[in-house]
Design a protein around this motif. Structure first.
Motif, mmCIF file in Angstrom:
data_model
loop_
_atom_site.group_PDB
_atom_site.id
_atom_site.type_symbol
_atom_site.label_atom_id
_atom_site.label_comp_id
_atom_site.label_asym_id
_atom_site.label_seq_id
_atom_site.Cartn_x
_atom_site.Cartn_y
_atom_site.Cartn_z
ATOM 1 N N ASN A 47 -22.688 -1.162 -68.082
ATOM 2 C CA ASN A 47 -21.429 -1.305 -68.746
ATOM 3 C C ASN A 47 -22.016 -1.042 -70.184
ATOM 4 O O ASN A 47 -21.610 -2.704 -70.940
ATOM 5 C CB ASN A 47 -20.500 -2.324 -67.784
ATOM 6 C CG ASN A 47 -20.080 -1.570 -66.293
ATOM 7 O OD1 ASN A 47 -19.573 -1.165 -66.389
ATOM 8 N ND2 ASN A 47 -20.038 -3.106 -65.811
ATOM 9 N N GLY A 48 -22.426 -0.288 -70.835
ATOM 10 C CA GLY A 48 -23.249 -0.388 -71.452
ATOM 11 C C GLY A 48 -23.844 -1.818 -72.285
ATOM 12 O O GLY A 48 -24.246 -2.243 -73.862
ATOM 13 N N VAL A 49 -24.512 -2.673 -71.920
ATOM 14 C CA VAL A 49 -24.965 -3.996 -72.171
ATOM 15 C C VAL A 49 -26.855 -3.057 -71.664
ATOM 16 O O VAL A 49 -27.227 -2.961 -70.473
ATOM 17 C CB VAL A 49 -24.939 -5.216 -71.272
ATOM 18 C CG1 VAL A 49 -24.906 -6.585 -71.826
ATOM 19 C CG2 VAL A 49 -23.505 -5.493 -72.260
ATOM 20 N N GLN A 50 -27.765 -3.447 -72.944
ATOM 21 C CA GLN A 50 -28.805 -3.084 -72.060
ATOM 22 C C GLN A 50 -29.600 -3.897 -70.926
ATOM 23 O O GLN A 50 -29.413 -5.084 -71.299
ATOM 24 C CB GLN A 50 -29.386 -2.793 -73.468
ATOM 25 C CG GLN A 50 -31.510 -2.320 -73.644
ATOM 26 C CD GLN A 50 -31.798 -2.539 -74.259
ATOM 27 O OE1 GLN A 50 -31.552 -1.873 -75.609
ATOM 28 N NE2 GLN A 50 -33.728 -2.202 -74.543
ATOM 29 N N GLU A 51 -30.370 -3.702 -70.293
ATOM 30 C CA GLU A 51 -31.119 -4.120 -69.367
ATOM 31 C C GLU A 51 -31.862 -5.145 -69.394
ATOM 32 O O GLU A 51 -33.104 -3.473 -70.696
ATOM 33 C CB GLU A 51 -30.820 -3.538 -68.126
ATOM 34 C CG GLU A 51 -29.979 -3.100 -67.192
ATOM 35 C CD GLU A 51 -29.433 -4.110 -66.187
ATOM 36 O OE1 GLU A 51 -29.751 -3.904 -65.075
ATOM 37 O OE2 GLU A 51 -28.818 -5.047 -66.721
ATOM 38 N N THR A 52 -32.472 -5.360 -69.145
ATOM 39 C CA THR A 52 -34.098 -6.492 -68.965
ATOM 40 C C THR A 52 -34.426 -5.040 -67.386
ATOM 41 O O THR A 52 -34.161 -4.912 -67.011
ATOM 42 C CB THR A 52 -34.293 -7.180 -68.764
ATOM 43 O OG1 THR A 52 -33.565 -8.136 -69.769
ATOM 44 C CG2 THR A 52 -36.460 -8.352 -68.522
ATOM 45 N N ILE A 53 -35.937 -4.200 -68.298
ATOM 46 C CA ILE A 53 -35.989 -3.478 -66.841
ATOM 47 C C ILE A 53 -37.921 -3.589 -66.522
ATOM 48 O O ILE A 53 -38.403 -4.301 -67.513
ATOM 49 C CB ILE A 53 -35.779 -1.917 -67.349
ATOM 50 C CG1 ILE A 53 -36.969 -1.699 -68.094
ATOM 51 C CG2 ILE A 53 -34.840 -1.571 -67.773
ATOM 52 C CD1 ILE A 53 -36.780 -0.151 -69.207
ATOM 53 N N THR A 54 -37.855 -3.685 -65.481
ATOM 54 C CA THR A 54 -39.347 -3.459 -65.291
ATOM 55 C C THR A 54 -39.667 -2.008 -64.500
ATOM 56 O O THR A 54 -38.950 -1.275 -64.116
ATOM 57 C CB THR A 54 -39.486 -4.037 -63.253
ATOM 58 O OG1 THR A 54 -39.031 -5.553 -63.314
ATOM 59 C CG2 THR A 54 -40.844 -4.181 -63.411
ATOM 60 N N GLN A 55 -40.640 -1.849 -65.082
ATOM 61 C CA GLN A 55 -41.366 0.202 -65.329
ATOM 62 C C GLN A 55 -42.771 -0.507 -64.859
ATOM 63 O O GLN A 55 -43.653 -1.154 -65.069
ATOM 64 C CB GLN A 55 -41.065 0.523 -66.351
ATOM 65 C CG GLN A 55 -41.918 -0.594 -67.787
ATOM 66 C CD GLN A 55 -41.262 0.567 -68.803
ATOM 67 O OE1 GLN A 55 -41.093 1.618 -69.321
ATOM 68 N NE2 GLN A 55 -41.762 -0.500 -69.956
ATOM 69 N N PHE A 56 -43.003 1.059 -64.213
ATOM 70 C CA PHE A 56 -44.413 1.294 -63.769
ATOM 71 C C PHE A 56 -44.630 2.894 -63.976
ATOM 72 O O PHE A 56 -43.363 3.549 -63.846
ATOM 73 C CB PHE A 56 -44.732 0.055 -62.212
ATOM 74 C CG PHE A 56 -44.389 0.969 -61.306
ATOM 75 C CD1 PHE A 56 -44.604 1.639 -60.564
ATOM 76 C CD2 PHE A 56 -42.661 -0.124 -60.716
ATOM 77 C CE1 PHE A 56 -43.910 2.103 -59.638
ATOM 78 C CE2 PHE A 56 -42.025 0.731 -60.070
ATOM 79 C CZ PHE A 56 -42.642 1.433 -58.803
ATOM 80 N N GLN A 57 -45.778 3.445 -63.261
ATOM 81 C CA GLN A 57 -46.054 4.409 -63.268
ATOM 82 C C GLN A 57 -46.956 4.658 -62.812
ATOM 83 O O GLN A 57 -48.075 4.235 -62.228
ATOM 84 C CB GLN A 57 -46.917 5.662 -64.228
ATOM 85 C CG GLN A 57 -45.684 5.184 -66.135
ATOM 86 C CD GLN A 57 -45.762 3.355 -66.850
ATOM 87 O OE1 GLN A 57 -46.792 3.298 -66.558
ATOM 88 N NE2 GLN A 57 -45.018 3.550 -67.362
#
Length: 194
Positions: A47-57
């Motif tokens: 909804n237009g608000v930047q999320e805190t994300i968990t990321q991995f490769q």
């Protein structure tokens, strides 16, 4: 999980780059979601608000996404996982990150902008690419719903077990982001997270 997920498969199959948001989505509610990359930074927006994300490769990095076949709508890598609910106003832009900070989502149907690779409004009760650059195939139970929609008269209904859309393999270069910027955005209405 019932959060935003951005998954970019590697060329060896359903492994690759994964980014998961942290905000739980309620069922039976419309949400605007967007994934963008500028430089080497992937961002997710709810909804237009930047999320805190968990990321991995696992075979891919946030800096290199290739296309290995058709693009799928409503399914991850064809048959590994399916979306259950409704999608409206899907737009893919290859070469431009439209959002790099929090923003206000459009209150009107999306339009084609420079570098639009796919635009699916579903606003007139039909399944087609409004950008007129892709042939789409409905698979399984994928169909228009005129009872649940965000704009106009329809959305695409996906049952979570067999329904999805795919583009022609001949158009896969339109979804090969490489190391370039991109935007993927849509409105989603989740009816199950099973």
């Amino acid at each position: 999980t019932n959060t935003i997920q951005f998954i970019a498969p590697s060329t060896s199959g359903p492994t690759g780059y994964y980014a998961f948001g942290t905000t739980a989505l309620a069922l039976n509610t419309w949400y605007h979601i967007a994934a963008t990359r500028v430089g080497g930074t992937v961002r997710l927006f709810l909804n237009g608000v930047q999320e805190t994300i968990t990321q991995f490769q696992s075979g891919n990095s946030a800096n290199q996404f290739g296309a290995i076949g058709p693009a799928y709508v409503g399914s991850y890598f064809n048959t590994f996982s399916y979306f259950t609910g409704y999608i409206s106003n899907l737009r893919v832009v290859n070469g431009t990150a439209l959002y790099t900070a929090s923003f206000t989502p459009s209150t009107a149907p999306l339009t084609a902008v420079t570098n639009t690779s796919l635009l699916m409004g579903f606003t007139n009760g039909a399944i087609y690419d409004n950008a007129e650059s892709n042939n789409l195939e409905t698979v399984g139970s994928a169909q228009i719903s005129t009872s649940v929609f965000k704009y106009g008269t329809g959305s695409i209904a996906l049952n979570g077990t067999t329904g999805y859309l795919n583009t022609s393999p001949a158009n896969q270069a339109k979804f090969a982001f490489g190391s370039g910027d991109f935007t993927i955005e849509m409105w989603v209405y989740t009816s199950s997270v099973a």
